[in-house]
Each structure stands twice: as structure tokens, then as C-alpha cells.
Design a protein around this motif. Structure first.
Motif, PDB file in Angstrom:
ATOM      1  N   UNK A 133     108.566  66.400 -14.737  1.00 43.51           N
ATOM      2  CA  UNK A 133     108.853  67.724 -15.379  1.00 43.51           C
ATOM      3  C   UNK A 133     108.388  68.739 -14.327  1.00 43.51           C
ATOM      4  N   UNK A 134     107.144  68.779 -13.976  1.00 42.75           N
ATOM      5  CA  UNK A 134     106.513  69.789 -13.257  1.00 42.75           C
ATOM      6  C   UNK A 134     107.383  70.022 -11.776  1.00 42.75           C
ATOM      7  N   UNK A 135     107.717  68.739 -11.206  1.00 44.59           N
ATOM      8  CA  UNK A 135     108.690  69.137 -10.228  1.00 44.59           C
ATOM      9  C   UNK A 135     109.988  69.632 -10.372  1.00 44.59           C
ATOM     10  N   UNK A 136     110.584  69.310 -11.428  1.00 48.91           N
ATOM     11  CA  UNK A 136     111.996  69.855 -11.748  1.00 48.91           C
ATOM     12  C   UNK A 136     112.006  71.274 -12.002  1.00 48.91           C
ATOM     13  N   UNK A 137     110.892  71.873 -12.256  1.00 46.47           N
ATOM     14  CA  UNK A 137     110.842  73.310 -12.345  1.00 46.47           C
ATOM     15  C   UNK A 137     110.774  74.249 -11.096  1.00 46.47           C
ATOM     16  N   UNK A 138     110.895  73.594  -9.974  1.00 41.30           N
ATOM     17  CA  UNK A 138     110.633  74.355  -8.717  1.00 41.30           C
ATOM     18  C   UNK A 138     111.713  74.383  -7.912  1.00 41.30           C
ATOM     19  N   UNK A 139     112.546  73.680  -7.649  1.00 38.31           N
ATOM     20  CA  UNK A 139     113.606  73.538  -6.430  1.00 38.31           C
ATOM     21  C   UNK A 139     114.507  74.742  -6.207  1.00 38.31           C
ATOM     22  N   UNK A 140     115.334  75.086  -7.274  1.00 38.07           N
ATOM     23  CA  UNK A 140     116.184  76.095  -7.358  1.00 38.07           C
ATOM     24  C   UNK A 140     115.114  77.552  -7.204  1.00 38.07           C
ATOM     25  N   UNK A 141     114.219  77.912  -7.676  1.00 38.76           N
ATOM     26  CA  UNK A 141     113.493  79.008  -7.441  1.00 38.76           C
ATOM     27  C   UNK A 141     112.902  79.057  -6.112  1.00 38.76           C
ATOM     28  N   UNK A 142     112.276  77.769  -5.722  1.00 35.91           N
ATOM     29  CA  UNK A 142     111.463  77.754  -4.558  1.00 35.91           C
ATOM     30  C   UNK A 142     112.389  78.120  -3.246  1.00 35.91           C
ATOM     31  N   UNK A 143     113.699  77.473  -3.395  1.00 33.92           N
ATOM     32  CA  UNK A 143     114.533  77.756  -2.238  1.00 33.92           C
ATOM     33  C   UNK A 143     114.872  79.246  -2.213  1.00 33.92           C
ATOM     34  N   UNK A 144     115.094  79.714  -3.330  1.00 41.52           N
ATOM     35  CA  UNK A 144     115.433  81.321  -3.512  1.00 41.52           C
ATOM     36  C   UNK A 144     114.606  81.995  -2.858  1.00 41.52           C
ATOM     37  N   UNK A 145     113.087  81.886  -3.348  1.00 40.45           N
ATOM     38  CA  UNK A 145     112.288  82.666  -3.027  1.00 40.45           C
ATOM     39  C   UNK A 145     111.899  82.555  -1.374  1.00 40.45           C
ATOM     40  N   UNK A 146     111.850  81.312  -0.774  1.00 37.80           N
ATOM     41  CA  UNK A 146     111.447  80.845   0.626  1.00 37.80           C
ATOM     42  C   UNK A 146     112.654  81.655   1.477  1.00 37.80           C
ATOM     43  N   UNK A 147     113.881  81.520   0.947  1.00 41.31           N
ATOM     44  CA  UNK A 147     115.045  81.988   1.947  1.00 41.31           C
ATOM     45  C   UNK A 147     114.900  83.333   1.956  1.00 41.31           C
TER      46      UNK A 147
END
Length: 335
Positions: A119-133
Motif C-alpha cells: 500500500x505504501x508503494x502504491x501511493x507513489x508511482x504516478x506522482x513520482x513519475x510526474x514530479x521527477x519528469x
């Protein structure tokens, strides 16, 4: 297999979530099949849900934040292995992760940080990719330069991870907008150096803090509302990078004398157009994952809605639509 889809009910004249039986497709050469263990909800989910209509009733399986375990590999998969725990956002043109088993392009998938739960990991991918890019691919921020970066929408999902990426992976000073006390406390806990009220004049607030302006701006909330304020505080040769669609034309002349630029970030571009460099999303998730396992960056999960059910998804969407969520909402596996 079981999935939960958004379906427009022609009799009720509304869209709701319904459990359906989905056919398991054969994986493509570079696909992996993931047993979904947890998902997160994002604005893109309710935007697509609200687009369903009498003419386009669905069903549409949503969900573009997933963590789980790889149970099958396509014939040409080389970057991932069977049994690996992974996290990813997926591709918007394909069915989402609100299902038991999910097919996804290997190049969009990274190994899940070992220190995080599903669950902690599922919170991250879309927003992490968006912010990093937005930070490194669009603004092309130098990790060694010292700049004032303004984040509009600091307490939301993207803002919450962007603050941490900037503070841990660059030497920037972070100015974040926040309104409520809870939001201000949250962005401060993530490392924001300065906080300003998004409802008040940006320039005045920055001057009160002896800050001349922002070298770069990340707009994660209502571009139309904040554009005049952002145009006022952006410094010469700076850029505004937005992830939010506009409802009306922007006056780019406000940026002309400063030679400032306006950029868009859409994290689905690489998967939507199958760009040759889409493996960059795997790489950046792996890089951020290493910072997570070092204890430098934390999950942005704040609300747990339990297991994935029709009722819990409806509740999660309803809460997200209210616009006051701090961090991310997660749900567990579909049973």
C-alpha cells in the motif's frame, strides 16, 4: 478474473463502479502480468470516469497506481524477473489496475522499494513519475545548482513527493503553497523551506520573506487560477511547468519580457506514444526507490480505504473530488 469497472448506467443516467468478470489476455512480448496487491487513486481516475456517457458507457477499468508481484513474463522481457515485487503507473490507453491481475509494459515497471508495504508503494508511482519528469526532464534542473523552486499545490499527491525529491536530490530551496494548518504542517514535515498561502498574492508573501522570486515554478493545482500569480513571481529566464489542463487561453505575453517559458508535463506521454525512451520511467522509479530504502524519502500514503471494493472505490473518489486530500489514498487487493 474479477475486476472493478466504471460503467455508465443508462437507466440511472450516472456512472458507478461494478464488479465484472474480465478475460485474461495473453501478455505481449514485453508485457508482465502482475498480481495486484494494492492501488492508489488519482484525479485521472475520476476524470476518465466522468467522461463515460450514454454514447460511451464503458466498462472502463481504472487505476494507474499499482504495486504487486509479477506472476508471468512476456517472451522478450529481460529487465524484470518472475516473483519480483514491483510498483508502477501503467498506460492510460490500456485497462487499469483495479483488477486481480494486470498486464503492463515492462519498461514502465520497477522493483518495489523493499522498505515499503504494498500500500505504501502504491501511493507513489504516478506522482513520482510526474514530479521527477517535471523537475529533471522538463525544467532540466541541475542537481547541484541552488535555486528557489515554487511548488503550487504542495500538500497534494504530486506536491508531496516533489518536495521530497527536490530536498533530497537537489540543493534547491523549496517554497510550497498551502492553505489549511494541516496542509502547512504536512509540507513542512516533508522539508519545505518556506510556505505561502495559495489564496494570497504570491509576490507580496515572497517579499515579506526576503525572496526576490522563483527561478522555476511547478504548478500542481489549477493553472487558470494561479497563472497571474505565477507569471508575476517567475524570475527572468525561468519556466513554469504545469500538470493541470487550462480551461481558457493563457496570456503568454505576461512571460515575454522575462524570456520565461511555459511547459506541460503529462506522465502518460511516453506510454501513450510508445516512445523509445519509455524505460526512463523504470529508471527513475528505481532511483527514487533507492532513496526510499535509504530512509531519505517516505511514502505519501495518508489514507487507507481498506480492500478494493465498489463501495470503497466510490468513497475514495468522492473524497478525492472534494479537493482537500493531503497526500494519497490507497486501497488493498481485490478479492
Amino acid at each position: 478474473m474479477n475486476s472493478i469497472a466504471a460503467i455508465f448506467d443508462k437507466d440511472e443516467n450516472k456512472t458507478s463502479f461494478q464488479k465484472i468478470q474480465s478475460q485474461e489476455e495473453k501478455p505481449g512480448d514485453h508485457d508482465v502480468r502482475v498480481e495486484v496487491k494494492a492501488i492508489s487513486v488519482n484525479p485521472v481516475d475520476y476524470k476518465i470516469k466522468s467522461s463515460l456517457s450514454f454514447q460511451n458507457p464503458g466498462p472502463r477499468v481504472l487505476g494507474w497506481d499499482v504495486s504487486g508481484t509479477i506472476v508471468e513474463l512476456g517472451s522478450k522481457v529481460r529487465s524484470l524477473t518472475l516473483g519480483m515485487d514491483v510498483y508502477y503507473a501503467g498506460a492510460i490507453q490500456r485497462p487499469g489496475g483495479n483488477t486481480q491481475f494486470h498486464l503492463v509494459d515492462e519498461f514502465l515497471v520497477s522493483e518495489k522499494p523493499k522498505s515499503l508495504s504494498y500500500k505504501e508503494a502504491a501511493a507513489l508511482p504516478l506522482t513520482t513519475i510526474t514530479a521527477f519528469e517535471a523537475i529533471f526532464h522538463k525544467l532540466k534542473l541541475d542537481k547541484n545548482s541552488v535555486k528557489n523552486i515554487l511548488i503550487v499545490g504542495g500538500a497534494g499527491g504530486v506536491g508531496s513527493i516533489a518536495i521530497q525529491i527536490l530536498k533530497q536530490m537537489t540543493k534547491s530551496k523549496v517554497i510550497a503553497t498551502a492553505g489549511r494548518k494541516e496542509s502547512r504542517d504536512w509540507v513542512r514535515s516533508l522539508g519545505a523551506d518556506f510556505i505561502i498561502d495559495y489564496k494570497e498574492d504570491f509576490s507580496t508573501q515572497l517579499k515579506e520573506k526576503d525572496i526576490e522570486g522563483a527561478h522555476e515554478i511547478l504548478c500542481f493545482n489549477d493553472t487558470d487560477m494561479h497563472y497571474p500569480n505565477m507569471a508575476k513571481v517567475i524570475l527572468p529566464f525561468g519556466n513554469i511547468c504545469s500538470i493541470v489542463e487550462t480551461k481558457q487561453p493563457l496570456d503568454l505575453n505576461l512571460l515575454k519580457q522575462k524570456s520565461a517559458g511555459f511547459l506541460n508535463e503529462f506522465m502518460f506521454t511516453r506510454s501513450l506514444f510508445q516512445t523509445e525512451d519509455r524505460i526512463e520511467q523504470q529508471k527513475l522509479l528505481t532511483e527514487v526507490g533507492s532513496w526510499i530504502d535509504k530512509g531519505k524519502i517516505k511514502s505519501t500514503q495518508t489514507i487507507d480505504f481498506g480492500d478494493m471494493t465498489e463501495e470503497n472505490l466510490e468513497s475514495a473518489h468522492r473524497l478525492l473530488l472534494e479537493g482537500n486530500v493531503i497526500g494519497k489514498i490507497v486501497l488493498g487487493k481485490l478479492k
